[in-house]
Design a protein around this motif. Structure first.
Motif, PDB file in Angstrom:
ATOM      1  N   ALA A 177      98.144  61.779  68.696  1.00  0.00           N
ATOM      2  CA  ALA A 177      97.167  61.984  69.771  1.00  0.00           C
ATOM      3  C   ALA A 177      97.688  63.050  70.721  1.00  0.00           C
ATOM      4  N   VAL A 178      96.771  63.809  71.302  1.00  0.00           N
ATOM      5  CA  VAL A 178      97.118  64.820  72.293  1.00  0.00           C
ATOM      6  C   VAL A 178      96.065  64.791  73.400  1.00  0.00           C
ATOM      7  N   SER A 179      96.522  64.868  74.642  1.00  0.00           N
ATOM      8  CA  SER A 179      95.624  64.984  75.781  1.00  0.00           C
ATOM      9  C   SER A 179      96.201  66.035  76.696  1.00  0.00           C
ATOM     10  N   MET A 180      95.377  66.838  77.258  1.00  0.00           N
ATOM     11  CA  MET A 180      95.847  67.852  78.194  1.00  0.00           C
ATOM     12  C   MET A 180      95.780  67.338  79.635  1.00  0.00           C
ATOM     13  N   GLU A 181      95.639  66.037  79.797  1.00  0.00           N
ATOM     14  CA  GLU A 181      95.597  65.407  81.114  1.00  0.00           C
ATOM     15  C   GLU A 181      96.760  64.430  81.238  1.00  0.00           C
ATOM     16  N   ASP A 182      97.076  64.000  82.460  1.00  0.00           N
ATOM     17  CA  ASP A 182      98.107  62.998  82.708  1.00  0.00           C
ATOM     18  C   ASP A 182      97.484  61.624  82.496  1.00  0.00           C
ATOM     19  N   GLU A 183      97.511  61.148  81.277  1.00  0.00           N
ATOM     20  CA  GLU A 183      96.848  59.891  80.927  1.00  0.00           C
ATOM     21  C   GLU A 183      97.521  58.677  81.563  1.00  0.00           C
ATOM     22  N   ILE A 184      98.814  58.725  81.780  1.00  0.00           N
ATOM     23  CA  ILE A 184      99.507  57.589  82.381  1.00  0.00           C
ATOM     24  C   ILE A 184      99.013  57.377  83.810  1.00  0.00           C
ATOM     25  N   THR A 185      98.918  58.437  84.597  1.00  0.00           N
ATOM     26  CA  THR A 185      98.411  58.321  85.964  1.00  0.00           C
ATOM     27  C   THR A 185      96.965  57.856  85.958  1.00  0.00           C
ATOM     28  N   PHE A 225     104.358  65.560  80.147  1.00  0.00           N
ATOM     29  CA  PHE A 225     105.175  66.724  80.463  1.00  0.00           C
ATOM     30  C   PHE A 225     104.507  67.534  81.563  1.00  0.00           C
ATOM     31  N   GLU A 226     105.273  67.932  82.546  1.00  0.00           N
ATOM     32  CA  GLU A 226     104.783  68.860  83.546  1.00  0.00           C
ATOM     33  C   GLU A 226     105.318  70.237  83.151  1.00  0.00           C
ATOM     34  N   TYR A 227     104.453  71.219  83.143  1.00  0.00           N
ATOM     35  CA  TYR A 227     104.872  72.541  82.690  1.00  0.00           C
ATOM     36  C   TYR A 227     104.093  73.614  83.420  1.00  0.00           C
ATOM     37  N   ASP A 228     104.674  74.792  83.434  1.00  0.00           N
ATOM     38  CA  ASP A 228     104.008  75.946  84.036  1.00  0.00           C
ATOM     39  C   ASP A 228     103.082  76.590  83.019  1.00  0.00           C
ATOM     40  N   GLU A 229     102.054  77.245  83.501  1.00  0.00           N
ATOM     41  CA  GLU A 229     101.127  77.961  82.630  1.00  0.00           C
ATOM     42  C   GLU A 229     101.920  78.914  81.742  1.00  0.00           C
ATOM     43  N   GLY A 230     101.593  78.923  80.474  1.00  0.00           N
ATOM     44  CA  GLY A 230     102.272  79.798  79.533  1.00  0.00           C
ATOM     45  C   GLY A 230     103.482  79.173  78.858  1.00  0.00           C
ATOM     46  N   ALA A 231     103.817  77.917  79.187  1.00  0.00           N
ATOM     47  CA  ALA A 231     104.963  77.251  78.564  1.00  0.00           C
ATOM     48  C   ALA A 231     104.737  77.093  77.058  1.00  0.00           C
ATOM     49  N   GLU A 232     105.822  77.116  76.293  1.00  0.00           N
ATOM     50  CA  GLU A 232     105.726  77.086  74.841  1.00  0.00           C
ATOM     51  C   GLU A 232     105.495  75.679  74.276  1.00  0.00           C
ATOM     52  N   LEU A 233     106.091  74.646  74.864  1.00  0.00           N
ATOM     53  CA  LEU A 233     105.995  73.296  74.295  1.00  0.00           C
ATOM     54  C   LEU A 233     104.552  72.819  74.108  1.00  0.00           C
ATOM     55  N   PRO A 234     103.671  72.920  75.100  1.00  0.00           N
ATOM     56  CA  PRO A 234     102.294  72.470  74.892  1.00  0.00           C
ATOM     57  C   PRO A 234     101.615  73.179  73.720  1.00  0.00           C
ATOM     58  N   ARG A 235     101.881  74.462  73.580  1.00  0.00           N
ATOM     59  CA  ARG A 235     101.295  75.215  72.470  1.00  0.00           C
ATOM     60  C   ARG A 235     101.820  74.702  71.137  1.00  0.00           C
ATOM     61  N   LEU A 236     103.115  74.440  71.039  1.00  0.00           N
ATOM     62  CA  LEU A 236     103.704  73.948  69.793  1.00  0.00           C
ATOM     63  C   LEU A 236     103.146  72.585  69.405  1.00  0.00           C
ATOM     64  N   ILE A 237     103.017  71.693  70.384  1.00  0.00           N
ATOM     65  CA  ILE A 237     102.480  70.363  70.102  1.00  0.00           C
ATOM     66  C   ILE A 237     101.020  70.460  69.693  1.00  0.00           C
ATOM     67  N   THR A 238     100.243  71.272  70.399  1.00  0.00           N
ATOM     68  CA  THR A 238      98.831  71.434  70.062  1.00  0.00           C
ATOM     69  C   THR A 238      98.665  72.044  68.679  1.00  0.00           C
ATOM     70  N   GLU A 239      99.479  73.022  68.336  1.00  0.00           N
ATOM     71  CA  GLU A 239      99.415  73.609  66.995  1.00  0.00           C
ATOM     72  C   GLU A 239      99.763  72.586  65.923  1.00  0.00           C
TER      73      GLU A 239
END
Length: 62
Positions: free
Chosen positions: A40-48, A10-24
């Motif tokens: 699993a969760v990664s805060m990096e673009d693992e596919i690239t 997912f590409e998202y802007d700083e402060g987006a809600e989805l990354p926070r929800l998934i991380t929680e």
């Protein structure tokens, strides 16, 4: 029932809600997110990152 897995980046802007929800969800005891379980969760673009490693491997083989 057969377990299935999905990978998405997912590409998202700083402060987006989805990354926070998934991380929680991942840090919760059940790791549940809606009707799925976060495995699993990664805060990096693992596919690239993997694509770059595959390119490097191909260059080494050539």
């Amino acid at each position: 029932m057969t377990k299935r897995y999905m990978t998405a980046v997912f590409e998202y802007d700083e402060g987006a809600e989805l990354p926070r929800l998934i991380t929680e969800a991942f840090s919760s005891e059940t790791m549940a997110f809606h009707d799925a379980k976060v495995t699993a969760v990664s805060m990096e673009d693992e596919i690239t990152r993997v694509e770059k490693l595959e390119q490097l491997e191909q260059q080494i083989e050539d």
